[in-house]
Design a protein around this motif. Structure first.
Motif, PDB file in Angstrom:
ATOM      1  N   ALA A   4       0.819  -1.212   0.000  1.00  0.00           N
ATOM      2  CA  ALA A   4       0.000   0.000   0.000  1.00  0.00           C
ATOM      3  C   ALA A   4       0.850   1.257   0.000  1.00  0.00           C
ATOM      4  O   ALA A   4       0.538   2.233  -0.650  1.00  0.00           O
ATOM      5  CB  ALA A   4      -0.934  -0.008   1.204  1.00  0.00           C
ATOM      6  N   THR A   5       1.977   1.221   0.754  1.00  0.00           N
ATOM      7  CA  THR A   5       2.819   2.410   0.833  1.00  0.00           C
ATOM      8  C   THR A   5       3.474   2.709  -0.502  1.00  0.00           C
ATOM      9  O   THR A   5       3.826   3.839  -0.783  1.00  0.00           O
ATOM     10  CB  THR A   5       3.919   2.206   1.895  1.00  0.00           C
ATOM     11  N   ASP A   6       3.645   1.685  -1.350  1.00  0.00           N
ATOM     12  CA  ASP A   6       4.243   1.891  -2.667  1.00  0.00           C
ATOM     13  C   ASP A   6       3.209   2.312  -3.702  1.00  0.00           C
ATOM     14  O   ASP A   6       3.515   3.065  -4.619  1.00  0.00           O
ATOM     15  CB  ASP A   6       4.915   0.596  -3.143  1.00  0.00           C
ATOM     16  N   VAL A   7       1.998   1.812  -3.569  1.00  0.00           N
ATOM     17  CA  VAL A   7       0.992   2.039  -4.596  1.00  0.00           C
ATOM     18  C   VAL A   7       0.654   3.515  -4.721  1.00  0.00           C
ATOM     19  O   VAL A   7       0.328   3.994  -5.800  1.00  0.00           O
ATOM     20  CB  VAL A   7      -0.280   1.212  -4.290  1.00  0.00           C
ATOM     21  N   THR A   8       0.744   4.278  -3.644  1.00  0.00           N
ATOM     22  CA  THR A   8       0.426   5.696  -3.728  1.00  0.00           C
ATOM     23  C   THR A   8       1.357   6.418  -4.691  1.00  0.00           C
ATOM     24  O   THR A   8       1.069   7.519  -5.115  1.00  0.00           O
ATOM     25  CB  THR A   8       0.523   6.357  -2.341  1.00  0.00           C
ATOM     26  N   LYS A   9       2.457   5.812  -5.046  1.00  0.00           N
ATOM     27  CA  LYS A   9       3.407   6.402  -5.996  1.00  0.00           C
ATOM     28  C   LYS A   9       3.293   5.764  -7.381  1.00  0.00           C
ATOM     29  O   LYS A   9       4.108   6.030  -8.260  1.00  0.00           O
ATOM     30  CB  LYS A   9       4.841   6.239  -5.471  1.00  0.00           C
ATOM     31  N   GLU A  63     -16.636   3.137  -4.502  1.00  0.00           N
ATOM     32  CA  GLU A  63     -17.502   1.972  -4.679  1.00  0.00           C
ATOM     33  C   GLU A  63     -16.611   0.748  -4.855  1.00  0.00           C
ATOM     34  O   GLU A  63     -15.566   0.834  -5.508  1.00  0.00           O
ATOM     35  CB  GLU A  63     -18.402   2.110  -5.915  1.00  0.00           C
ATOM     36  N   ASP A  64     -17.015  -0.364  -4.271  1.00  0.00           N
ATOM     37  CA  ASP A  64     -16.264  -1.614  -4.445  1.00  0.00           C
ATOM     38  C   ASP A  64     -16.823  -2.379  -5.641  1.00  0.00           C
ATOM     39  O   ASP A  64     -18.046  -2.560  -5.744  1.00  0.00           O
ATOM     40  CB  ASP A  64     -16.377  -2.489  -3.194  1.00  0.00           C
ATOM     41  N   PRO A  65     -15.969  -2.846  -6.544  1.00  0.00           N
ATOM     42  CA  PRO A  65     -16.468  -3.636  -7.678  1.00  0.00           C
ATOM     43  C   PRO A  65     -17.089  -4.947  -7.215  1.00  0.00           C
ATOM     44  O   PRO A  65     -16.645  -5.551  -6.232  1.00  0.00           O
ATOM     45  CB  PRO A  65     -15.194  -3.906  -8.504  1.00  0.00           C
ATOM     46  N   THR A  66     -18.116  -5.388  -7.917  1.00  0.00           N
ATOM     47  CA  THR A  66     -18.665  -6.723  -7.695  1.00  0.00           C
ATOM     48  C   THR A  66     -17.714  -7.771  -8.236  1.00  0.00           C
ATOM     49  O   THR A  66     -17.580  -8.864  -7.680  1.00  0.00           O
ATOM     50  CB  THR A  66     -20.042  -6.848  -8.379  1.00  0.00           C
ATOM     51  N   ALA A  67     -17.048  -7.428  -9.337  1.00  0.00           N
ATOM     52  CA  ALA A  67     -16.047  -8.307  -9.944  1.00  0.00           C
ATOM     53  C   ALA A  67     -15.090  -7.455 -10.755  1.00  0.00           C
ATOM     54  O   ALA A  67     -15.408  -6.321 -11.124  1.00  0.00           O
ATOM     55  CB  ALA A  67     -16.716  -9.356 -10.842  1.00  0.00           C
ATOM     56  N   GLY A  68     -13.896  -8.003 -11.026  1.00  0.00           N
ATOM     57  CA  GLY A  68     -12.926  -7.305 -11.856  1.00  0.00           C
ATOM     58  C   GLY A  68     -11.811  -6.661 -11.055  1.00  0.00           C
ATOM     59  O   GLY A  68     -11.838  -6.647  -9.816  1.00  0.00           O
ATOM     60  N   ARG A  69     -10.825  -6.110 -11.773  1.00  0.00           N
ATOM     61  CA  ARG A  69      -9.646  -5.516 -11.147  1.00  0.00           C
ATOM     62  C   ARG A  69      -9.395  -4.125 -11.710  1.00  0.00           C
ATOM     63  O   ARG A  69      -9.761  -3.808 -12.848  1.00  0.00           O
ATOM     64  CB  ARG A  69      -8.381  -6.371 -11.383  1.00  0.00           C
ATOM     65  N   ILE A  70      -8.723  -3.288 -10.910  1.00  0.00           N
ATOM     66  CA  ILE A  70      -8.298  -1.949 -11.313  1.00  0.00           C
ATOM     67  C   ILE A  70      -6.805  -1.835 -11.054  1.00  0.00           C
ATOM     68  O   ILE A  70      -6.346  -2.090  -9.932  1.00  0.00           O
ATOM     69  CB  ILE A  70      -9.051  -0.856 -10.517  1.00  0.00           C
ATOM     70  N   THR A  78      -7.307  -2.326  -6.599  1.00  0.00           N
ATOM     71  CA  THR A  78      -8.722  -2.692  -6.473  1.00  0.00           C
ATOM     72  C   THR A  78      -9.216  -2.639  -5.036  1.00  0.00           C
ATOM     73  O   THR A  78     -10.335  -2.176  -4.763  1.00  0.00           O
ATOM     74  CB  THR A  78      -8.965  -4.098  -7.035  1.00  0.00           C
ATOM     75  N   GLU A  79      -8.414  -3.109  -4.082  1.00  0.00           N
ATOM     76  CA  GLU A  79      -8.872  -3.236  -2.705  1.00  0.00           C
ATOM     77  C   GLU A  79      -8.304  -2.170  -1.782  1.00  0.00           C
ATOM     78  O   GLU A  79      -8.500  -2.231  -0.565  1.00  0.00           O
ATOM     79  CB  GLU A  79      -8.516  -4.633  -2.190  1.00  0.00           C
ATOM     80  N   LEU A  80      -7.630  -1.178  -2.342  1.00  0.00           N
ATOM     81  CA  LEU A  80      -7.055  -0.132  -1.513  1.00  0.00           C
ATOM     82  C   LEU A  80      -8.098   0.900  -1.105  1.00  0.00           C
ATOM     83  O   LEU A  80      -9.027   1.195  -1.856  1.00  0.00           O
ATOM     84  CB  LEU A  80      -5.917   0.580  -2.243  1.00  0.00           C
TER      85      LEU A  80
END
Length: 390
Positions: A4-9, A63-70, A78-80
């Motif tokens: 998580a700390t890396d994803v912000t970059k 909003e949380d997806p019902t399915a799929g990835r971002i 996706t889950e951050l």
């Protein structure tokens, strides 16, 4: 998965992979896959309820997806939580802090991240939006357009990988909205960030975006450059929602070399095969929709001596109505076969205006028409445009 700390970059293209969002039995976004190139100005265009805002909210983490990835680049977000994503959102209502001056509004995000020396970044952001001179004023002392630019600066100063714009110009009057369209495009070009703009306004999308995705009922009907979507719509919904189109049913007569020949009760029409939508099967007797934009049609008075044009498509009819619009006049022409065709004619001279009841001939170049699948509803998208305009 990146921490998580890396994803912000995280940096790179934005990937939506088979993204779905359901609310009970209602599917708002249906198995949507999309790539938004880094540094592009991308528009999600469509009527209310088409899924564009839900898509934006899933990217933002609201909003949380019902399915799929971002994903952004190689990072799966996706889950951050929203605050962990390298994403900022600019809303229609500006969401500025009324008790803070403009400088502190822009500095807020930087201070929240623990950055102490914010002056250089804040002033650069204010200079970018050309409002450095109002740094000490409160939001209430600014116009709506100025407040929207401050909201943009507050988002840009954090240098997100993706900036989301949720109907950002909807609260502005028409003249100011058009000015801000040019301003937004200028700012995006200068900062080079990825902008994703959600709108129901066709003009906004075509004026600003490099790429437009036209959404309808949770799916993308067509994606491409604004000129490609306008000149070569692939569905009746896109043809009607993005601008205005004349669509009328016809049958395939034959394929003649690189052209398709079509026929209806008003005559025959020839189009290049590259103007035929992929969903059309060009078999003899097949049902199609012939399309042509109103401004592509030439209208002139019909004389008894007029011969059949040697080249180009034509249909004869009678002027049913005319509306003088300054730059152009809009005519509605009734054909013998029962079609009503809309024509936009440039006003070169007031003496050339046609009157109700005048017999006329409409002509257009084969390359200016397009052919769609005849099983589609020729009015698809028309009601959506009316609702969006209202």
């Amino acid at each position: 998965m990146a921490r998580a700390t890396d994803v912000t970059k995280a940096q790179g293209d934005l990937y939506l992979e088979r993204l779905t969002k359901s609310f009970g039995d209602f599917v708002a976004v249906d198995d949507l896959s999309l790539t938004v190139p880094q540094g592009s100005f991308f528009a999600l265009l469509g009527p209310s309820g088409c899924g564009k805002t839900t898509t934006l909210r899933m990217v933002a983490g609201l909003e949380d997806p019902t399915a799929g990835r971002i994903k952004i680049g190689e990072a799966d977000i996706t889950e951050l939580k929203p605050f962990r994503r390298p994403v900022n959102t600019v809303f229609q209502n500006y969401a500025l802090f009324p008790h803070m001056d403009i400088y502190e509004n822009v500095a807020f995000g930087l201070r929240r991240r623990g950055i102490k020396d914010v002056k250089t970044q804040v002033m650069e952001a204010l200079e970018l939006i050309e409002l450095a001179q109002v740094a000490k004023r409160k939001p209430a002392q600014l116009s709506g357009g100025q407040q929207q630019r401050v909201a943009l600066a507050r988002a840009i100063v954090n240098r997100p990988a993706v900036l989301l714009l949720d109907e950002p110009l909807g609260a502005l009057d028409l003249k100011l909205r058009r000015q801000m369209q040019l301003e937004l495009k200028r700012i995006q070009t200068e900062v080079g960030l990825t902008f994703i703009h959600v709108t129901h306004d066709q003009e906004e999308a075509m004026t600003m975006a490099d790429t437009v995705a036209v959404m309808n009922k949770g799916v993308i009907e067509q994606l491409g450059a604004p000129t490609d979507l306008y000149e070569s719509p692939k569905t009746a919904f896109v043809a009607n929602f993005l601008g205005q189109s004349n669509l009328f049913p016809a049958a395939v007569l034959e394929v003649d070399g690189e052209d398709i020949v079509l026929e209806d009760s008003d005559g025959r029409y020839r189009m290049p095969m590259n103007r035929v939508a992929p969903s059309v099967s060009p078999t003899r007797g097949g049902r199609v929709l012939v399309g042509v934009r109103p401004e592509k049609i030439h209208i002139e008075r019909l004389a008894e001596s007029d011969a059949t044009p040697a080249d180009g498509n034509y249909v004869d009819g009678t002027v049913r109505s005319s509306s003088f619009m300054g730059v152009s006049t809009q005519y509605e022409v009734a054909t013998a076969g029962g079609e009503i065709i809309s024509v936009f004619a440039q006003n070169l001279s007031a003496r050339d205006l046609l009157s109700e009841g005048d017999p006329v001939r409409l002509t257009w170049a084969p390359r200016h028409g397009f052919v769609l699948n005849g099983s589609e509803d020729m009015n698809a998208g028309v009601e959506a445009v009316t609702a969006a305009a209202g």
